[in-house]
Design a protein around this motif. Structure first.
Motif, PDB file in Angstrom:
ATOM      1  N   GLY B 117      10.242  44.555 -32.562  1.00 24.65           N
ATOM      2  CA  GLY B 117       9.674  45.095 -33.789  1.00 24.65           C
ATOM      3  C   GLY B 117      10.643  46.049 -34.447  1.00 24.65           C
ATOM      4  O   GLY B 117      11.109  46.993 -33.822  1.00 24.65           O
ATOM      5  N   VAL B 118      10.924  45.800 -35.727  1.00 21.56           N
ATOM      6  CA  VAL B 118      11.917  46.638 -36.406  1.00 21.56           C
ATOM      7  C   VAL B 118      11.362  48.031 -36.664  1.00 21.56           C
ATOM      8  O   VAL B 118      12.102  48.935 -37.018  1.00 21.56           O
ATOM      9  CB  VAL B 118      12.386  45.937 -37.705  1.00 21.56           C
ATOM     10  CG1 VAL B 118      11.335  46.042 -38.783  1.00 21.56           C
ATOM     11  CG2 VAL B 118      13.696  46.493 -38.190  1.00 21.56           C
ATOM     12  N   ASP B 119      10.050  48.219 -36.457  1.00 21.38           N
ATOM     13  CA  ASP B 119       9.506  49.558 -36.639  1.00 21.38           C
ATOM     14  C   ASP B 119       9.930  50.504 -35.513  1.00 21.38           C
ATOM     15  O   ASP B 119       9.634  51.690 -35.574  1.00 21.38           O
ATOM     16  CB  ASP B 119       7.975  49.509 -36.782  1.00 21.38           C
ATOM     17  CG  ASP B 119       7.333  48.750 -35.656  1.00 21.38           C
ATOM     18  OD1 ASP B 119       8.062  48.259 -34.787  1.00 21.38           O
ATOM     19  OD2 ASP B 119       6.090  48.634 -35.656  1.00 21.38           O
ATOM     20  N   HIS B 120      10.619  49.991 -34.507  1.00 21.00           N
ATOM     21  CA  HIS B 120      11.258  50.887 -33.552  1.00 21.00           C
ATOM     22  C   HIS B 120      12.453  51.589 -34.183  1.00 21.00           C
ATOM     23  O   HIS B 120      12.920  52.605 -33.684  1.00 21.00           O
ATOM     24  CB  HIS B 120      11.750  50.106 -32.322  1.00 21.00           C
ATOM     25  CG  HIS B 120      10.648  49.593 -31.440  1.00 21.00           C
ATOM     26  ND1 HIS B 120      10.293  50.198 -30.268  1.00 21.00           N
ATOM     27  CD2 HIS B 120       9.816  48.557 -31.577  1.00 21.00           C
ATOM     28  CE1 HIS B 120       9.295  49.537 -29.718  1.00 21.00           C
ATOM     29  NE2 HIS B 120       8.992  48.535 -30.501  1.00 21.00           N
ATOM     30  N   VAL B 121      12.991  51.006 -35.252  1.00 20.78           N
ATOM     31  CA  VAL B 121      14.249  51.473 -35.826  1.00 20.78           C
ATOM     32  C   VAL B 121      14.030  52.138 -37.183  1.00 20.78           C
ATOM     33  O   VAL B 121      14.553  53.206 -37.456  1.00 20.78           O
ATOM     34  CB  VAL B 121      15.239  50.298 -35.974  1.00 20.78           C
ATOM     35  CG1 VAL B 121      16.577  50.802 -36.451  1.00 20.78           C
ATOM     36  CG2 VAL B 121      15.401  49.576 -34.657  1.00 20.78           C
ATOM     37  N   VAL B 122      13.258  51.475 -38.041  1.00 23.27           N
ATOM     38  CA  VAL B 122      13.021  52.011 -39.387  1.00 23.27           C
ATOM     39  C   VAL B 122      11.521  51.992 -39.663  1.00 23.27           C
ATOM     40  O   VAL B 122      10.794  51.194 -39.074  1.00 23.27           O
ATOM     41  CB  VAL B 122      13.749  51.169 -40.471  1.00 23.27           C
ATOM     42  CG1 VAL B 122      15.235  51.300 -40.339  1.00 23.27           C
ATOM     43  CG2 VAL B 122      13.326  49.722 -40.410  1.00 23.27           C
ATOM     44  N   PRO B 123      11.039  52.895 -40.533  1.00 23.92           N
ATOM     45  CA  PRO B 123       9.608  52.862 -40.880  1.00 23.92           C
ATOM     46  C   PRO B 123       9.294  51.642 -41.735  1.00 23.92           C
ATOM     47  O   PRO B 123       9.974  51.392 -42.732  1.00 23.92           O
ATOM     48  CB  PRO B 123       9.385  54.151 -41.661  1.00 23.92           C
ATOM     49  CG  PRO B 123      10.719  54.520 -42.174  1.00 23.92           C
ATOM     50  CD  PRO B 123      11.711  54.022 -41.186  1.00 23.92           C
ATOM     51  N   VAL B 124       8.278  50.873 -41.353  1.00 20.66           N
ATOM     52  CA  VAL B 124       7.937  49.638 -42.053  1.00 20.66           C
ATOM     53  C   VAL B 124       6.723  49.886 -42.942  1.00 20.66           C
ATOM     54  O   VAL B 124       5.738  50.487 -42.509  1.00 20.66           O
ATOM     55  CB  VAL B 124       7.641  48.509 -41.038  1.00 20.66           C
ATOM     56  CG1 VAL B 124       7.149  47.277 -41.756  1.00 20.66           C
ATOM     57  CG2 VAL B 124       8.890  48.192 -40.253  1.00 20.66           C
TER      58      VAL B 124
END
Lengths: 292, 183
Positions: B117-124
Motif C-alpha cells: 500500500g502506497v499509503d505507507h509512503v505518502v498520504p493517499v
C-alpha cells in the motif's frame, strides 16, 4: 548511382517527391490530417453523462445471490476464499441450527438436515461473515468459478472508489443481492418436503404458504410478507433473481442498455435457475465456459 | 493579509468555492507510471476517454508543476523513496490517487518486494480498486476527488479541518499494525 540523388550525401527518398505547388505546400500538408478529422465522428465517450455498458461478462463487483424463496445461496464453504489468489475474501460459516431464531427449539428436533427451523440458507450451514477486500481483489473470477452453489457471481458494476481502506472492504450486507418482489426475507424454514438438493437443482420456485405462516407468526411486520403470500397462493409470478442497482445515475438512454446488460448478467448468474436443470448443471455451464 | 489568513465567514466560503472550482478544473497530474495501470492511465488521457474534458490533459513531467500524483502500479521497496521524493517535490496543494489494487494495498503481490500500500509512503486521498482499473473507473475516482477538492476548506477552516484530521489520525490504528484483511 541514379539521377534521383538530391545531394552529394547519397540520400535517396523512397517516395516520389512532390513538384511545383505540392512541393510548396509540403511543410503544412500535415495540417490536412487535423483539418479532415474535424469532419469525422467524435470517438470520445462522454463517460460520466453517458455510460457505455461494458460487455455482459465483464468482471465487476461481486454479488451474493438468493433462491426464489429468499434464502441465501451461500453455504459458507470458503471455497471462494481458498481459490482467491490475492487473499481478498474472508468467510466464516455457521450452522443454521445455531441461529438465534432456533434458540427456543427443543433439543434434538433440529438436526443438520432438518428443513424445519429457521434457515439463512438451505442445508446445514450458511455464510455468517462474508467480506471482500476490494483493495486486494483483482477481479479474476476464480472465486465465482469455485462457488459450488452459484452463490457468488459478478455484476457489471465497476464504479468503486473510496477514501479509506476500511471502507473498501465490502461486508455481506453490501454484497448480498437485494430481495426481489415476492421473495421472503430470511431467516425462515426451507420449503416443506424439500432438501438442500432440491434447492441446488432449482426446484424451489418461490415461497410456500408454510414459510409465509412461519414468518407471520414471528415477524408480523415483515415487509416482504404480502408479496410472498401472493406468490405462495399462485396469484403472482415466481420472483426473478435481481442484481444490484448497477448505475442509478445513468442517463435515460443508457439506463435501458445497462438494464439489458444486467439481464444478461443475471441470466449468467442464475444459470442454474433458468436454463440448467440443477445447480450442479449451473456449475457445469460455468466449467464449459472456462474450457471453451 | 493573504487568503490563507482570512477569517472564517461569508467571505471565506465564497473564496473557498472559487478556489475549489479553480483547483479542480485544472488539476494537472504528474507523469508517473509504475506498471500496467499506467497503460490504462494513458488510455484515459487518449481521445476515447479524454481527460482533457476535465482540464487534466497536461501530464506534467516536472512534479513542481503538478497537482495530482496518480500512483499507477505496484510500488516496489526500491521505488518507495523515489515515490516519496516525487511527492515532496510537488508544490502544495497536492493530492494523491492510489490507482489499482497493487498501489492501494499490494494487491496479489503480498511479498517482501512490494510495499503493501502506497499509503505507507505518502498520504493517499482516494483509493481506486481494479487490476487494472478501466479508464472509466479512473475517471470516476478522479471525479470523486474533484468533488472533495471543490469542497475543501481554506484559511481558518482549513486549519480547523487539519487539526481534526490529525486528531483522528492519532487515534487510528497505524497501517502497519492493522490485521486481517487490512494488512
Amino acid at each position: 548511382m541514379t539521377d534521383d540523388i538530391h545531394d552529394e550525401t547519397g540520400y535517396q527518398p523512397l517516395r516520389p517527391q512532390a513538384k511545383g505547388l505540392g512541393e510548396f505546400l509540403a511543410p503544412v500538408a500535415g495540417f490536412g490530417v487535423t483539418f479532415s478529422s474535424m469532419f469525422k465522428p467524435v470517438v470520445t465517450e462522454d463517460y460520466p453523462r453517458r455510460k457505455v455498458a461494458p460487455q455482459s461478462r465483464y468482471h465487476g463487483r461481486h454479488q451474493l445471490n438468493r433462491y426464489a424463496d429468499g434464502l441465501e445461496k451461500c453455504i459458507g464453504c470458503e471455497l471462494c476464499a481458498w481459490a482467491c489468489p490475492a487473499d481478498a475474501i474472508y468467510v466464516e460459516g455457521a450452522s443454521n441450527a445455531d441461529l438465534p431464531e432456533n434458540a427456543d427449539a427443543a433439543p434434538g428436533t433440529l438436526d443438520a438436515d432438518s428443513p424445519a427451523g429457521a434457515h439463512m440458507s438451505p442445508g446445514e450451514r450458511y455464510g455468517r461473515v462474508y467480506q471482500i477486500n476490494y483493495l486486494r481483489c483483482i477481479f479474476c473470477g476464480l472465486c465465482i468459478e469455485a462457488c459450488p452453489t452459484r452463490a457468488l457471481t459478478m455484476s457489471n458494476d465497476y464504479e468503486l472508489a473510496g477514501n479509506t481502506r476500511e471502507g473498501m472492504i465490502y461486508e455481506k450486507q453490501d454484497l448480498l443481492a437485494p430481495l426481489s418482489e415476492g421473495m421472503l426475507a430470511a431467516p425462515h424454514p426451507m420449503a416443506e418436503g424439500t432438501t438442500d438438493t432440491d434447492y441446488y437443482r432449482g426446484d424451489v420456485l418461490g415461497a410456500t404458504q408454510a414459510q409465509v405462516d412461519w414468518v407471520r407468526e414471528r415477524r408480523p411486520d415483515d415487509e416482504t410478507l404480502d408479496a410472498a403470500k401472493a406468490v405462495a397462493a399462485g396469484r403472482r409470478e415466481a420472483p426473478e433473481p435481481r442484481q444490484h442497482e448497477l448505475r442509478p445515475d445513468a442517463g435515460p438512454g443508457e439506463a435501458e442498455k445497462a438494464a439489458g446488460a444486467a439481464a444478461v448478467g443475471s441470466v449468467r448468474g442464475a444459470a442454474g435457475d433458468r436454463t440448467g436443470p440443477s445447480g450442479a448443471g449451473g456449475a457445469a455451464v460455468q466449467r464449459t465456459e472456462v474450457t471453451r | 493579509m493573504g487568503v490563507e489568513e482570512a477569517p472564517s465567514g461569508f467571505l471565506l466560503t465564497t473564496i473557498e468555492d472559487f478556489a475549489g472550482y479553480m483547483r479542480k478544473a485544472s488539476m494537472w497530474p504528474v507523469t508517473f507510471g509504475l506498471a500496467c495501470c499506467a497503460i490504462e492511465m494513458m488510455a484515459a488521457g487518449a481521445p476515447r476517454y479524454d481527460l482533457s474534458r476535465f482540464g487534466m490533459e497536461v501530464f506534467r513531467a516536472s512534479p513542481r508543476q503538478a497537482d495530482l500524483m496518480i500512483v499507477a502500479g505496484r510500488v516496489s521497496q526500491k521505488m518507495a523513496p523515489v515515490v516519496r521524493q516525487v511527492y515532496d517535490q510537488m508544490s502544495e496543494p497536492k493530492w494523491v490517487l492510489s490507482m489499482g489494487v497493487c498501489a492501494s494495498s499490494g494487491g496479489m503481490f503480498n511479498n517482501y518486494a512490494i510495499v503493501q500500500g502506497v499509503d505507507h509512503v505518502v498520504p493517499v486521498d482516494i483509493y481506486l480498486p481494479g487490476c487494472p482499473p478501466r479508464p472509466e473507473m479512473l475517471i470516476n475516482a478522479i471525479l470523486a476527488l474533484h468533488h472533495e477538492v471543490q469542497n475543501a476548506p481554506l484559511g481558518a477552516n482549513r486549519v480547523e479541518a487539519a487539526r481534526a484530521a490529525e486528531a483522528a489520525a492519532m487515534e487510528a490504528t497505524p497501517t502497519f499494525e492493522q490485521k486481517g484483511l487490512l494488512r
